[in-house]
Design a protein around this motif. Sequence first.
Motif, mmCIF file in Angstrom:
data_model
loop_
_atom_site.group_PDB
_atom_site.id
_atom_site.type_symbol
_atom_site.label_atom_id
_atom_site.label_comp_id
_atom_site.label_asym_id
_atom_site.label_seq_id
_atom_site.Cartn_x
_atom_site.Cartn_y
_atom_site.Cartn_z
ATOM 1 N N THR A 12 59.007 -57.201 -97.768
ATOM 2 C CA THR A 12 59.799 -55.975 -97.798
ATOM 3 C C THR A 12 60.081 -55.498 -99.226
ATOM 4 O OG1 THR A 12 60.854 -56.570 -95.700
ATOM 5 C CG2 THR A 12 61.939 -54.889 -97.021
ATOM 6 N N THR A 13 60.386 -56.415 -100.144
ATOM 7 C CA THR A 13 60.632 -56.011 -101.531
ATOM 8 C C THR A 13 59.397 -55.348 -102.129
ATOM 9 O OG1 THR A 13 62.353 -57.654 -101.966
ATOM 10 C CG2 THR A 13 61.119 -56.861 -103.857
ATOM 11 N N GLY A 14 58.221 -55.908 -101.866
ATOM 12 C CA GLY A 14 56.989 -55.301 -102.359
ATOM 13 C C GLY A 14 56.772 -53.917 -101.792
ATOM 14 N N CYS A 15 57.030 -53.732 -100.504
ATOM 15 C CA CYS A 15 56.888 -52.416 -99.877
ATOM 16 C C CYS A 15 57.853 -51.408 -100.504
ATOM 17 C CB CYS A 15 57.145 -52.517 -98.380
ATOM 18 S SG CYS A 15 55.881 -53.439 -97.459
ATOM 19 N N ALA A 16 59.082 -51.848 -100.753
ATOM 20 C CA ALA A 16 60.066 -50.969 -101.375
ATOM 21 C C ALA A 16 59.612 -50.562 -102.778
ATOM 22 C CB ALA A 16 61.427 -51.657 -101.440
ATOM 23 N N CYS A 17 59.043 -51.496 -103.525
ATOM 24 C CA CYS A 17 58.574 -51.183 -104.881
ATOM 25 C C CYS A 17 57.393 -50.218 -104.854
ATOM 26 C CB CYS A 17 58.202 -52.472 -105.608
ATOM 27 S SG CYS A 17 59.627 -53.466 -106.090
ATOM 28 N N ILE A 18 56.530 -50.332 -103.859
ATOM 29 C CA ILE A 18 55.438 -49.369 -103.721
ATOM 30 C C ILE A 18 56.016 -47.969 -103.559
ATOM 31 C CG2 ILE A 18 53.584 -48.601 -102.187
ATOM 32 C CD1 ILE A 18 52.835 -51.020 -103.900
ATOM 33 N N ARG A 19 57.031 -47.825 -102.732
ATOM 34 C CA ARG A 19 57.651 -46.509 -102.521
ATOM 35 C C ARG A 19 58.322 -45.973 -103.779
ATOM 36 N NH1 ARG A 19 60.453 -46.662 -96.465
ATOM 37 N NH2 ARG A 19 58.578 -47.314 -95.341
ATOM 38 N N LEU A 20 58.842 -46.875 -104.582
ATOM 39 C CA LEU A 20 59.554 -46.476 -105.792
ATOM 40 C C LEU A 20 58.628 -46.278 -106.993
ATOM 41 C CD1 LEU A 20 62.500 -48.987 -105.420
ATOM 42 C CD2 LEU A 20 62.743 -46.506 -105.340
ATOM 43 N N GLY A 21 57.405 -46.791 -106.892
ATOM 44 C CA GLY A 21 56.503 -46.749 -108.025
ATOM 45 C C GLY A 21 56.808 -47.803 -109.064
ATOM 46 N N PHE A 22 57.423 -48.925 -108.652
ATOM 47 C CA PHE A 22 57.805 -50.000 -109.556
ATOM 48 C C PHE A 22 56.785 -51.143 -109.481
ATOM 49 C CE2 PHE A 22 62.688 -49.111 -109.151
ATOM 50 C CZ PHE A 22 62.492 -47.866 -109.746
ATOM 51 N N ASP A 23 56.709 -51.935 -110.535
ATOM 52 C CA ASP A 23 55.933 -53.164 -110.506
ATOM 53 C C ASP A 23 56.758 -54.268 -109.853
ATOM 54 O OD1 ASP A 23 53.527 -52.366 -111.825
ATOM 55 O OD2 ASP A 23 54.660 -52.292 -113.698
ATOM 56 N N TYR A 24 56.097 -55.193 -109.182
ATOM 57 C CA TYR A 24 56.817 -56.275 -108.519
ATOM 58 C C TYR A 24 56.053 -57.585 -108.660
ATOM 59 C CZ TYR A 24 53.340 -56.029 -104.811
ATOM 60 O OH TYR A 24 52.154 -56.065 -104.129
ATOM 61 N N ILE A 25 56.786 -58.679 -108.522
ATOM 62 C CA ILE A 25 56.231 -60.030 -108.436
ATOM 63 C C ILE A 25 56.914 -60.701 -107.253
ATOM 64 C CG2 ILE A 25 55.896 -62.237 -109.611
ATOM 65 C CD1 ILE A 25 56.557 -60.674 -112.252
ATOM 66 N N GLY A 26 56.146 -61.260 -106.355
ATOM 67 C CA GLY A 26 56.706 -61.954 -105.203
ATOM 68 C C GLY A 26 56.316 -63.423 -105.203
ATOM 69 N N ILE A 27 57.198 -64.250 -104.664
ATOM 70 C CA ILE A 27 56.927 -65.682 -104.513
ATOM 71 C C ILE A 27 57.292 -66.070 -103.081
ATOM 72 C CG2 ILE A 27 57.352 -68.002 -105.395
ATOM 73 C CD1 ILE A 27 58.474 -66.678 -107.950
ATOM 74 N N GLU A 28 56.429 -66.798 -102.426
ATOM 75 C CA GLU A 28 56.688 -67.223 -101.053
ATOM 76 C C GLU A 28 56.017 -68.574 -100.824
ATOM 77 O OE1 GLU A 28 57.679 -68.084 -97.470
ATOM 78 O OE2 GLU A 28 58.544 -66.308 -98.422
ATOM 79 N N ILE A 29 56.754 -69.511 -100.247
ATOM 80 C CA ILE A 29 56.261 -70.879 -100.099
ATOM 81 C C ILE A 29 55.363 -71.071 -98.884
ATOM 82 C CG2 ILE A 29 58.187 -71.769 -98.706
ATOM 83 C CD1 ILE A 29 58.128 -74.270 -100.588
ATOM 84 N N ASP A 30 55.489 -70.212 -97.878
ATOM 85 C CA ASP A 30 54.738 -70.387 -96.635
ATOM 86 C C ASP A 30 53.459 -69.551 -96.669
ATOM 87 O OD1 ASP A 30 53.864 -69.847 -93.818
ATOM 88 O OD2 ASP A 30 55.578 -71.128 -93.358
ATOM 89 N N PRO A 31 52.282 -70.172 -96.517
ATOM 90 C CA PRO A 31 51.025 -69.414 -96.595
ATOM 91 C C PRO A 31 50.880 -68.351 -95.509
ATOM 92 C CG PRO A 31 50.637 -71.680 -95.851
ATOM 93 C CD PRO A 31 52.057 -71.619 -96.336
ATOM 94 N N VAL A 32 51.455 -68.587 -94.346
ATOM 95 C CA VAL A 32 51.396 -67.581 -93.278
ATOM 96 C C VAL A 32 52.152 -66.327 -93.698
ATOM 97 C CG1 VAL A 32 52.103 -67.061 -90.908
ATOM 98 C CG2 VAL A 32 51.084 -69.281 -91.447
ATOM 99 N N TYR A 33 53.327 -66.507 -94.294
ATOM 100 C CA TYR A 33 54.114 -65.364 -94.730
ATOM 101 C C TYR A 33 53.496 -64.698 -95.961
ATOM 102 C CZ TYR A 33 57.680 -67.177 -91.534
ATOM 103 O OH TYR A 33 58.362 -67.615 -90.431
ATOM 104 N N VAL A 34 52.828 -65.467 -96.817
ATOM 105 C CA VAL A 34 52.124 -64.879 -97.959
ATOM 106 C C VAL A 34 51.065 -63.892 -97.455
ATOM 107 C CG1 VAL A 34 50.544 -65.337 -99.882
ATOM 108 C CG2 VAL A 34 52.536 -66.802 -99.532
#
Length: 261
Positions: free
Chosen positions: A206-228
């Motif tokens: 969701t944070t990445g999607c929000a940044c796409i809408r805002l035109g911002f750069d983002y970095i995400g970290i997630e431990i579960d490969p399914v959720y990645v």
Amino acid sequence: MDITDMVKVFGEVFEGDCIEVMGSDVPNNSVDFINADPPYNLSINYNSYDDKMDDAAYKEWCVQWMNGCYDSLKPGSYCVLWNSDINMPLFIDAIQRSKLTFSHFLKWHKPTAQNRHFNTVLFVRTELGCICYKDTPTNKCLDYRRLWADTVSHETARSKHSKEKGSVNHPCRRPIDLYSNIIGGFCNAKYTKNPIVLDPFMGSGTTGCACIRLGFDYIGIEIDPVYVKMAKERIEKEREQWSLLSGEKNTPQTFWEAVEG
């Protein structure tokens, strides 16, 4: 990693433990805002993560990733750290033990959430985030068109009243509009040029999607490969949809540019 190599991690969702990834792949003093929605230690049924630690171990773990957030933030920048009401005393204690400084509570009001009680939870239409900062904060980064009060009101992502289409198989999905308002509220584009947003618990993206809408750069970290995988697919779909709206394939406009232009 040197900060000159930062561009290599923009738009990336790293698979791994956020404490390790922040230490190895996110340069210190490089991030303008952090949105962190960690597991709440309430035995939520995630795909692989065991959401039930001993309270002492959970608090110590929180201190460790909070310190990673502190190191990643630029001086004077803010973060919002979410947790449950029932864990809030423990969570606040972890913040106070970390290098971050607590500022305010941010309240997410869910206007049409089911008004039902369970266990010791009396109210289900409000969720709390802790606004924290690094060193001496600056209010110049705030955009009061988006964030003018300590309460933001948005439907839940799965609510029948929500404008978001489709479903995501994640137990704690957040609405994109909620995160867009919060992230945009702490990253005033007139002050912060090309904001960089970090989410150490990316979940369904969701944070990445929000940044796409805002035109911002983002970095995400997630431990579960399914959720990645889920996050990457969801973000790419959002990128494609937003590109059609903005008229630019690779550099989406901010929300305000799209509306006003």
